[in-house]
Design a protein around this motif. Structure first.
Motif, PDB file in Angstrom:
ATOM      1  N   PHE A  72       0.067  -9.716  -9.239  1.00 58.83           N
ATOM      2  CA  PHE A  72       0.580  -8.391  -8.928  1.00 58.83           C
ATOM      3  C   PHE A  72       2.054  -8.448  -8.535  1.00 58.83           C
ATOM      4  O   PHE A  72       2.860  -7.645  -9.016  1.00 58.83           O
ATOM      5  CB  PHE A  72      -0.248  -7.766  -7.803  1.00 58.83           C
ATOM      6  N   VAL A  73       2.431  -9.389  -7.679  1.00 60.71           N
ATOM      7  CA  VAL A  73       3.821  -9.508  -7.247  1.00 60.71           C
ATOM      8  C   VAL A  73       4.700  -9.948  -8.412  1.00 60.71           C
ATOM      9  O   VAL A  73       5.821  -9.461  -8.574  1.00 60.71           O
ATOM     10  CB  VAL A  73       3.930 -10.483  -6.049  1.00 60.71           C
ATOM     11  N   SER A  74       4.207 -10.845  -9.240  1.00 62.35           N
ATOM     12  CA  SER A  74       4.999 -11.338 -10.372  1.00 62.35           C
ATOM     13  C   SER A  74       5.235 -10.262 -11.423  1.00 62.35           C
ATOM     14  O   SER A  74       6.199 -10.343 -12.177  1.00 62.35           O
ATOM     15  CB  SER A  74       4.304 -12.534 -11.020  1.00 62.35           C
TER      16      SER A  74
ATOM     17  N   PHE B 247       9.486 -17.941 -13.177  1.00 56.07           N
ATOM     18  CA  PHE B 247       9.433 -19.368 -13.476  1.00 56.07           C
ATOM     19  C   PHE B 247      10.294 -20.176 -12.520  1.00 56.07           C
ATOM     20  O   PHE B 247       9.975 -21.332 -12.239  1.00 56.07           O
ATOM     21  CB  PHE B 247       9.822 -19.620 -14.928  1.00 56.07           C
ATOM     22  N   ALA B 248      11.363 -19.617 -11.992  1.00 58.58           N
ATOM     23  CA  ALA B 248      12.187 -20.330 -11.023  1.00 58.58           C
ATOM     24  C   ALA B 248      11.437 -20.500  -9.708  1.00 58.58           C
ATOM     25  O   ALA B 248      11.530 -21.541  -9.052  1.00 58.58           O
ATOM     26  CB  ALA B 248      13.505 -19.594 -10.795  1.00 58.58           C
ATOM     27  N   ASP B 249      10.676 -19.485  -9.309  1.00 57.18           N
ATOM     28  CA  ASP B 249       9.937 -19.565  -8.050  1.00 57.18           C
ATOM     29  C   ASP B 249       8.767 -20.543  -8.125  1.00 57.18           C
ATOM     30  O   ASP B 249       8.343 -21.083  -7.111  1.00 57.18           O
ATOM     31  CB  ASP B 249       9.399 -18.182  -7.658  1.00 57.18           C
TER      32      ASP B 249
ATOM     33  N   PRO C  68       5.246 -22.472  -0.495  1.00 54.40           N
ATOM     34  CA  PRO C  68       4.244 -21.677  -1.203  1.00 54.40           C
ATOM     35  C   PRO C  68       4.447 -20.169  -1.046  1.00 54.40           C
ATOM     36  O   PRO C  68       3.881 -19.391  -1.800  1.00 54.40           O
ATOM     37  CB  PRO C  68       2.928 -22.108  -0.576  1.00 54.40           C
ATOM     38  N   LEU C  69       5.243 -19.716  -0.064  1.00 55.37           N
ATOM     39  CA  LEU C  69       5.428 -18.285   0.120  1.00 55.37           C
ATOM     40  C   LEU C  69       6.567 -17.719  -0.707  1.00 55.37           C
ATOM     41  O   LEU C  69       6.685 -16.511  -0.848  1.00 55.37           O
ATOM     42  CB  LEU C  69       5.665 -17.973   1.602  1.00 55.37           C
ATOM     43  N   ILE C  70       7.431 -18.565  -1.268  1.00 51.61           N
ATOM     44  CA  ILE C  70       8.554 -18.068  -2.056  1.00 51.61           C
ATOM     45  C   ILE C  70       8.086 -17.271  -3.279  1.00 51.61           C
ATOM     46  O   ILE C  70       8.660 -16.237  -3.580  1.00 51.61           O
ATOM     47  CB  ILE C  70       9.510 -19.218  -2.440  1.00 51.61           C
TER      48      ILE C  70
ATOM     49  N   LEU D 284       5.858 -15.216  -3.458  1.00 47.86           N
ATOM     50  CA  LEU D 284       5.404 -13.900  -3.030  1.00 47.86           C
ATOM     51  C   LEU D 284       6.534 -12.989  -2.580  1.00 47.86           C
ATOM     52  O   LEU D 284       6.298 -11.844  -2.231  1.00 47.86           O
ATOM     53  CB  LEU D 284       4.381 -14.044  -1.900  1.00 47.86           C
ATOM     54  N   LEU D 285       7.762 -13.493  -2.550  1.00 48.68           N
ATOM     55  CA  LEU D 285       8.879 -12.697  -2.062  1.00 48.68           C
ATOM     56  C   LEU D 285       9.849 -12.391  -3.199  1.00 48.68           C
ATOM     57  O   LEU D 285      10.723 -13.193  -3.510  1.00 48.68           O
ATOM     58  CB  LEU D 285       9.609 -13.461  -0.941  1.00 48.68           C
ATOM     59  N   PRO D 286       9.745 -11.232  -3.829  1.00 51.12           N
ATOM     60  CA  PRO D 286      10.677 -10.918  -4.919  1.00 51.12           C
ATOM     61  C   PRO D 286      12.050 -10.550  -4.369  1.00 51.12           C
ATOM     62  O   PRO D 286      12.170  -9.820  -3.394  1.00 51.12           O
ATOM     63  CB  PRO D 286      10.025  -9.728  -5.615  1.00 51.12           C
ATOM     64  N   THR D 287      13.106 -11.093  -4.992  1.00 49.30           N
ATOM     65  CA  THR D 287      14.457 -10.729  -4.576  1.00 49.30           C
ATOM     66  C   THR D 287      14.904  -9.456  -5.270  1.00 49.30           C
ATOM     67  O   THR D 287      15.616  -8.653  -4.685  1.00 49.30           O
ATOM     68  CB  THR D 287      15.447 -11.871  -4.889  1.00 49.30           C
ATOM     69  N   THR D 288      14.486  -9.258  -6.503  1.00 47.86           N
ATOM     70  CA  THR D 288      14.776  -8.019  -7.223  1.00 47.86           C
ATOM     71  C   THR D 288      13.473  -7.458  -7.780  1.00 47.86           C
ATOM     72  O   THR D 288      12.633  -8.202  -8.295  1.00 47.86           O
ATOM     73  CB  THR D 288      15.751  -8.265  -8.392  1.00 47.86           C
ATOM     74  N   VAL D 289      13.324  -6.155  -7.655  1.00 43.94           N
ATOM     75  CA  VAL D 289      12.122  -5.487  -8.161  1.00 43.94           C
ATOM     76  C   VAL D 289      12.503  -4.763  -9.442  1.00 43.94           C
ATOM     77  O   VAL D 289      13.479  -4.025  -9.490  1.00 43.94           O
ATOM     78  CB  VAL D 289      11.572  -4.495  -7.120  1.00 43.94           C
ATOM     79  N   THR D 290      11.718  -4.997 -10.497  1.00 45.10           N
ATOM     80  CA  THR D 290      12.007  -4.388 -11.797  1.00 45.10           C
ATOM     81  C   THR D 290      10.716  -3.950 -12.467  1.00 45.10           C
ATOM     82  O   THR D 290       9.651  -4.503 -12.192  1.00 45.10           O
ATOM     83  CB  THR D 290      12.752  -5.379 -12.704  1.00 45.10           C
ATOM     84  N   LEU D 291      10.827  -2.964 -13.325  1.00 42.19           N
ATOM     85  CA  LEU D 291       9.683  -2.487 -14.110  1.00 42.19           C
ATOM     86  C   LEU D 291       9.801  -2.880 -15.581  1.00 42.19           C
ATOM     87  O   LEU D 291       9.080  -2.361 -16.430  1.00 42.19           O
ATOM     88  CB  LEU D 291       9.559  -0.970 -13.984  1.00 42.19           C
TER      89      LEU D 291
END
Length: 133
Positions: A37-39, A48-50, A56-58, A60-67
């Motif tokens: 869901f987060v990806s 792929f970079a994360d 392991p929590l990186i 789950l933390l998006p730096t930019t949100v896109t659709l």
């Protein structure tokens, strides 16, 4: 023999251990769903970079949100056609199943005939065992 207090303490410990195991198992089971869901809202490069990260929590933390991922799905495949086909097939399947099962339920509940208990047992067994098995 155990005393009542010792028995209650052991029972509580067993209950807490059971709940703890269920919480851990649910986190393990929900982990891939949360990651997916987060990806879905991340750019492809960030996904792929994360994954190469040690923390392991990186992921789950998006730096930019896109659709963009959702736009790409609708652009590449006829998703609305797939959705329509799924709804039509599921609708006909449910309607036919309700019709046939209603007739069978009436025959099993209201009519007396030889072999009724055997047929009822077979129907219940077939309901318990998944169709795909």
């Amino acid at each position: 023999m155990q005393s009542a207090a010792s028995y209650d303490r052991n029972r509580k410990l067993f209950r807490y251990a059971t709940y703890g195991a269920l919480v851990v198992w649910s986190l393990v089971a929900l982990g891939p769903i949360v990651f997916m869901f987060v990806s879905a809202f991340k750019p492809m490069e960030q996904i792929f970079a994360d994954l190469r990260s040690v923390n392991p929590l990186i992921p789950l933390l998006p730096t930019t949100v896109t659709l963009d991922n959702f736009r790409e799905v609708f652009a590449r495949a006829p998703f609305t056609s797939y959705l329509y086909n799924s709804v039509v097939v599921a609708g006909f399947s449910v309607a036919l199943s309700v019709f046939v099962n209603s007739l069978a339920a009436f025959a099993l509940a209201r009519m007396d005939w030889t072999g009724r208990k055997l047929v009822l047992t077979v129907v219940i067994v077939l309901l318990v065992v998944p169709f795909e098995a």
